[in-house]
Design a protein around this motif. Structure first.
Motif, PDB file in Angstrom:
ATOM      1  N   UNK A  46       0.856  -1.181   0.000  1.00 21.36           N
ATOM      2  CA  UNK A  46       0.000   0.000   0.000  1.00 21.36           C
ATOM      3  C   UNK A  46       0.892   1.231   0.000  1.00 21.36           C
ATOM      4  N   UNK A  47       0.284   2.381  -0.232  1.00 17.64           N
ATOM      5  CA  UNK A  47       1.016   3.636  -0.131  1.00 17.64           C
ATOM      6  C   UNK A  47       0.250   4.586   0.789  1.00 17.64           C
ATOM      7  N   UNK A  48       1.006   5.453   1.448  1.00 15.45           N
ATOM      8  CA  UNK A  48       0.431   6.450   2.341  1.00 15.45           C
ATOM      9  C   UNK A  48       0.804   7.827   1.819  1.00 15.45           C
ATOM     10  N   UNK A  49      -0.149   8.592   1.269  1.00 15.01           N
ATOM     11  CA  UNK A  49       0.159   9.934   0.759  1.00 15.01           C
ATOM     12  C   UNK A  49       0.586  10.858   1.895  1.00 15.01           C
ATOM     13  N   UNK A  50       1.524  11.755   1.596  1.00 17.35           N
ATOM     14  CA  UNK A  50       1.982  12.696   2.616  1.00 17.35           C
ATOM     15  C   UNK A  50       1.828  14.149   2.173  1.00 17.35           C
ATOM     16  N   UNK A  51       1.468  14.372   0.908  1.00 18.89           N
ATOM     17  CA  UNK A  51       1.275  15.741   0.438  1.00 18.89           C
ATOM     18  C   UNK A  51       2.580  16.458   0.176  1.00 18.89           C
ATOM     19  N   UNK A  52       2.514  17.794   0.033  1.00 20.49           N
ATOM     20  CA  UNK A  52       3.674  18.651  -0.209  1.00 20.49           C
ATOM     21  C   UNK A  52       4.478  18.221  -1.425  1.00 20.49           C
ATOM     22  N   UNK A  53       3.826  17.575  -2.402  1.00 16.53           N
ATOM     23  CA  UNK A  53       4.499  17.170  -3.626  1.00 16.53           C
ATOM     24  C   UNK A  53       5.493  16.036  -3.433  1.00 16.53           C
ATOM     25  N   UNK A  54       5.460  15.353  -2.286  1.00 17.28           N
ATOM     26  CA  UNK A  54       6.380  14.254  -2.006  1.00 17.28           C
ATOM     27  C   UNK A  54       5.796  12.931  -2.487  1.00 17.28           C
ATOM     28  N   UNK A  55       6.662  12.028  -2.878  1.00 19.50           N
ATOM     29  CA  UNK A  55       6.206  10.679  -3.197  1.00 19.50           C
ATOM     30  C   UNK A  55       5.672  10.036  -1.921  1.00 19.50           C
ATOM     31  N   UNK A  56       4.684   9.151  -2.053  1.00 26.15           N
ATOM     32  CA  UNK A  56       4.068   8.564  -0.852  1.00 26.15           C
ATOM     33  C   UNK A  56       4.992   7.568  -0.151  1.00 26.15           C
ATOM     34  N   UNK A  57       4.636   7.246   1.063  1.00 27.49           N
ATOM     35  CA  UNK A  57       5.339   6.230   1.832  1.00 27.49           C
ATOM     36  C   UNK A  57       4.888   4.859   1.344  1.00 27.49           C
ATOM     37  N   UNK A  58       5.823   3.957   1.145  1.00 30.87           N
ATOM     38  CA  UNK A  58       5.495   2.580   0.771  1.00 30.87           C
ATOM     39  C   UNK A  58       5.241   1.776   2.043  1.00 30.87           C
ATOM     40  N   UNK A  59       4.131   1.070   2.084  1.00 29.33           N
ATOM     41  CA  UNK A  59       3.759   0.267   3.254  1.00 29.33           C
ATOM     42  C   UNK A  59       3.688  -1.196   2.835  1.00 29.33           C
ATOM     43  N   UNK A  60       4.484  -2.037   3.507  1.00 25.98           N
ATOM     44  CA  UNK A  60       4.514  -3.461   3.212  1.00 25.98           C
ATOM     45  C   UNK A  60       3.779  -4.201   4.327  1.00 25.98           C
ATOM     46  N   UNK A  61       2.796  -5.031   3.956  1.00 26.25           N
ATOM     47  CA  UNK A  61       2.080  -5.808   4.969  1.00 26.25           C
ATOM     48  C   UNK A  61       0.689  -6.186   4.502  1.00 26.25           C
ATOM     49  N   UNK A  62       0.252  -7.364   4.901  1.00 33.33           N
ATOM     50  CA  UNK A  62      -1.126  -7.755   4.653  1.00 33.33           C
ATOM     51  C   UNK A  62      -2.052  -6.886   5.504  1.00 33.33           C
ATOM     52  N   UNK A  63      -3.349  -7.008   5.262  1.00 34.67           N
ATOM     53  CA  UNK A  63      -4.284  -6.160   6.008  1.00 34.67           C
ATOM     54  C   UNK A  63      -4.173  -6.350   7.521  1.00 34.67           C
ATOM     55  N   UNK A  64      -4.083  -7.574   8.050  1.00 36.83           N
ATOM     56  CA  UNK A  64      -3.922  -7.707   9.510  1.00 36.83           C
ATOM     57  C   UNK A  64      -2.663  -7.030  10.035  1.00 36.83           C
ATOM     58  N   UNK A  65      -1.604  -7.086   9.258  1.00 37.80           N
ATOM     59  CA  UNK A  65      -0.357  -6.429   9.679  1.00 37.80           C
ATOM     60  C   UNK A  65      -0.529  -4.917   9.643  1.00 37.80           C
ATOM     61  N   UNK A  66      -1.117  -4.392   8.576  1.00 44.33           N
ATOM     62  CA  UNK A  66      -1.320  -2.936   8.487  1.00 44.33           C
ATOM     63  C   UNK A  66      -2.214  -2.436   9.608  1.00 44.33           C
ATOM     64  N   UNK A  67      -3.212  -3.238   9.973  1.00 48.15           N
ATOM     65  CA  UNK A  67      -4.122  -2.829  11.048  1.00 48.15           C
ATOM     66  C   UNK A  67      -3.408  -2.752  12.394  1.00 48.15           C
TER      67      UNK A  67
END
Length: 528
Positions: A46-67
């Motif tokens: 998944x990716x997490x947008x951060x705004x300010x024209x920056x590339x998003x954060x890459x998030x590695x993990x299944x849904x239970x892990x992300x939760x």
């Protein structure tokens, strides 16, 4: 509200509970908001947008892990991504709150170095020693106890402990410690410590130099740091910790190797030197008090520089202090990090040699070879997106697939290098190999399972009797009278879900599984 404040103690308790529930509601709301912001890109990415024209954060993990990621973990990741000079941030499946940046993250910058995303245990690492001893030889608990006792005579465990605490350690004086810190695993250092020279080729990095490529620059800085008697005495006391485990999550484990039933990965494991059904030894430790002192000194120096220069800390967090890599502050940090890393490298190699000697005391004539040594608290200059950048791995480990340019000329060029991924002694650990898909995470994976309970919560909520019996039920013994509650398997994430995250994200595949037979931790010696 005024009426509540003026009421009897019972209603004061109600007010307290109301305030606590409001705080919990805000915390839950913040977590929900963060999770809602995630853009799912795959079964475990998944990716997490951060705004300010920056590339998003890459998030590695299944849904239970992300939760399982809390809002503070996400906030630290956002703070890190928006910090000066940072071009990329990755959250791995073991991510949790850390020092400035999350543990379990990768932070990339072409120009800046950050002590926080390296941490105070510089080059904390994993290593694996493979023996030709069959599993049947350590089925009996008495034989395992004999090996534990033999190791305890050579390798101290616990914060602050060093050679003086055990009778069969290697003696490390000031001159040899100086050489270790400045040269790393050089031929001369290995010869003096009785470590096989061939093991240096099985290290992620056998030695680290100053940014100018010089050992002399490191030597000059170390001499300057030890110019005063009290500082020199402290350095030499830290040198004497060489060949020892620390406390906390540091450990040594005797493992049984089970190679993959998939022929390609089984053959790959055999090519690395793994032996199916034989005993291996997995170690987790770092640069001990030596690296800790360097790291804390640098944190203090950089914070002082910020304050004297009137610079603002990123997101107001002093733990995210930084320096441009080519500035005097950056150069000093890289020198000190290199010396801590050199100490950590030799510390691991010496532990492995002492462990091999311990096994030979009980089982004369067995053979052992280092499979690999790999770090997870280091900043390295690596090619990312077509240019050299500083890749900070805090609780993250390198994952280079076969054919990667950084493996050119090494014995792992055509295979990729081993990835040592610890889980817990009950559920096992894993040896993996990177795939091309690891490019999405700056060729990195998580360094373990990651905590799901803080140390305080683990000590409060986990039952000691259940922990100890659970390990015995899985045929695992330890050197501790009682296993540390804050290090119990249930204090960590579900290891199967963590591995699923890595494979489903296309980062790496499993080559072998390790099953623990005994564990060495910071604890009181077990009864005979």
């Amino acid at each position: 509200m005024d009426l509540l404040i003026q009421s009897e103690p019972l209603t004061s308790c109600v007010l307290l509970l109301f305030n606590q529930s409001q705080k919990e509601l805000r915390r839950t709301s913040a977590m929900d908001t963060m999770h809602e912001m995630l853009e799912i890109t795959g079964p475990a990415t998944a990716t997490l947008p951060v705004g300010d024209g920056c590339s998003p954060i890459t998030v590695i993990g299944t849904d239970p892990i992300r939760q399982s990621f809390g809002s503070q973990t996400f906030q630290q990741a956002i703070n890190s991504r928006l910090a000066p000079g940072v071009s990329q941030v990755v959250l791995n499946p073991d991510a949790h709150v850390g020092y400035g940046a999350p543990v379990g993250c990768v932070m990339v910058s072409p120009t800046h170095v950050y002590p926080g995303p390296v941490g105070v245990d510089i080059k904390c690492s994993m290593s694996l020693l493979q023996t030709d001893l069959p599993e049947s030889e350590i089925t009996d608990w008495k034989m395992r106890r004999r090996v534990i006792q033999a190791i305890a005579k050579r390798v101290p465990t616990g914060a602050g402990r060093g050679q003086r605490h055990v009778p069969k350690s290697r003696s490390v004086d000031g001159p040899l410690g100086f050489q270790v810190a400045t040269e790393g695993a050089s031929k001369s250092v290995l010869k003096k410590l009785g470590i096989p020279k061939s093991w240096a080729s099985r290290c992620e990095d056998a030695s680290h130099t100053a940014p100018d490529g010089s050992v002399d620059t490191l030597a000059a800085r170390l001499e300057w740091m030890g110019r005063e008697r009290d500082k020199r005495d402290r350095l030499e006391s830290k040198f004497r910790q060489l060949g020892s485990y620390g406390g906390g999550n540091h450990f040594g484990e005797a493992e049984i190797v089970s190679l993959s039933n998939k022929q390609y990965f089984r053959s790959l494991g055999e090519q690395w030197g793994l032996r199916d059904g034989c005993v291996a030894f997995l170690s987790h430790c770092g640069s001990r008090g030596f690296g800790h002192d360097w790291a804390m000194s640098q944190f203090r120096a950089m914070k002082t520089h910020f304050q004297s220069s009137g610079l603002a800390f990123p997101a107001g967090d002093p733990q995210l202090c930084y320096a441009e890599a080519d500035s005097p502050e950056g150069q000093r940090y890289l020198c000190d990090m290199a010396m801590g890393a050199n100490f950590a490298t030799v510390n691991h190699l010496l532990i492995n040699q002492l462990v091999l000697e311990s096994f030979r005391e009980v089982f004369p004539g067995i053979r052992g070879e280092l499979i690999y040594f790999i770090s997870h608290n280091i900043a390295r200059q690596e090619p990312v997106d077509g240019r050299l950048q500083w890749v900070h791995r805090k609780g993250a480990t390198r994952a280079l697939p076969k054919g990667h340019e950084q493996l050119a000329g090494t014995e792992f060029e055509s295979t990729g290098h081993p990835i040592l991924l610890p889980g817990n002694p009950r559920d096992g650990s894993s040896i993996m190999v990177a795939q091309r898909g690891a490019s999405v995470s700056a060729f990195s994976v998580n360094h373990g399972a990651g905590r799901q309970l803080s140390r305080t919560k683990a000590k409060k909520n986990l039952n000691q009797t259940v922990i100890d019996q659970n390990l015995l039920d899985h045929d695992v013994i330890s050197n501790c009278r009682v296993y540390p509650r804050d290090e119990a398997p249930d204090a960590y994430q579900d290891f199967a879900e963590v591995l699923k995250s890595v494979t489903k994200a296309g980062l790496a595949d499993e080559v072998a599984r390790l099953k623990a037979k005994f564990v060495l931790k910071d604890g009181a010696p077990a009864d005979d």
